[in-house]
Design an enzyme around this catalytic site. Sequence first.
Site, PDB file in Angstrom:
ATOM      1  N   ILE A   6       0.754  -1.128  -0.064  1.00 31.71           N
ATOM      2  CA  ILE A   6      -0.187  -0.246  -0.045  1.00 31.71           C
ATOM      3  C   ILE A   6       0.848   1.182  -0.033  1.00 31.71           C
ATOM      4  CG2 ILE A   6      -1.898   1.059   1.186  1.00 31.71           C
ATOM      5  CD1 ILE A   6      -2.457  -1.418   2.782  1.00 31.71           C
ATOM      6  N   THR A   9      -0.292   6.308  -3.195  1.00 29.33           N
ATOM      7  CA  THR A   9      -1.239   6.510  -4.053  1.00 29.33           C
ATOM      8  C   THR A   9      -1.931   5.132  -4.466  1.00 29.33           C
ATOM      9  OG1 THR A   9      -0.159   8.497  -4.849  1.00 29.33           O
ATOM     10  CG2 THR A   9      -1.585   7.462  -6.571  1.00 29.33           C
ATOM     11  N   GLY A  99      10.887   3.953   6.022  1.00 29.68           N
ATOM     12  CA  GLY A  99       9.732   3.514   5.521  1.00 29.68           C
ATOM     13  C   GLY A  99      10.025   2.141   5.233  1.00 29.68           C
ATOM     14  N   VAL A 100       8.859   1.544   5.599  1.00 27.42           N
ATOM     15  CA  VAL A 100       8.789  -0.002   5.311  1.00 27.42           C
ATOM     16  C   VAL A 100       8.973  -0.590   3.909  1.00 27.42           C
ATOM     17  CG1 VAL A 100       5.990  -0.298   5.316  1.00 27.42           C
ATOM     18  CG2 VAL A 100       7.633  -1.940   6.213  1.00 27.42           C
ATOM     19  N   ASP A 101       8.384   0.372   3.079  1.00 25.42           N
ATOM     20  CA  ASP A 101       8.642  -0.062   1.740  1.00 25.42           C
ATOM     21  C   ASP A 101       9.940  -0.143   1.278  1.00 25.42           C
ATOM     22  OD1 ASP A 101       8.485   2.801   2.132  1.00 25.42           O
ATOM     23  OD2 ASP A 101       7.584   3.131   0.185  1.00 25.42           O
TER      24      ASP A 101
END
Length: 241
Positions: A6, A9, A99-101
């Site tokens: 997720i 956007t 950020g985990v992403d």
Amino acid sequence: MLLLDIGNTNLRWAVHDGAQLGAVQIARHGNAIPLDVLAAWETLPAPTRIVASNVGGAAVAEALGRVTQAYWGLAPEFVSTRAEYAGVRIAYAEPSRFGVDRWLALLAAHVDNPTAAPTLIVDAGTAATFDLLLADGRHLGGLIVPGLEMMRTSLLAGTQIPRIEIEPCGMLWANDTTAAVAAGSVQAIAALAERLAERLAAETGATVRILLTGGDAPRLRAAFSQPFIEIEDLVLRGLTV
């Protein structure tokens, strides 16, 4: 497993059958689970686990939880950044601020590095992030700049330049103001990536592997003069580590 990435956007998802990752599906989430995603999930075999990366905020996470409980009686497992995991050691002193992403992209890059090369990861989304990773799993840190649309929107907000309706398609420079803004945003991200790759190569004495991912990756392809590998599902791959 049902795996979800997720972003700010977009929502990306794919099914992992224990051996390989299936085709990636993408939808704009608008802080909810879109109807076309709901329709697609109705046809899925019931997953045993739902694992998610979320930088899109609490609203979409809550919506996801309601949907997965209603469909399969499962709560999504949201992963969080760790200082050290699977051989990767992040540079941030406070893991929660990374950020985990970005962390998942590092994991995926590290576990699949057949040439043991230092790596630059370029994730071109709402923001463009750049992370530098040594072959031994040590993360050197990174940079964040506005993504293509954010860069263009911020410029247009302070000027009288009309809204951009074109894509530069490898254009280095332009003879029209609108095209100049479009080309400038693309070239800025590509140039920063190549500058970082050159510096990393100079510091390590090794050929740097550039990994390009994110929703705007296709719009950047023609701007790179150095070789790169485009991996659409890099963050999702990190969820399997």
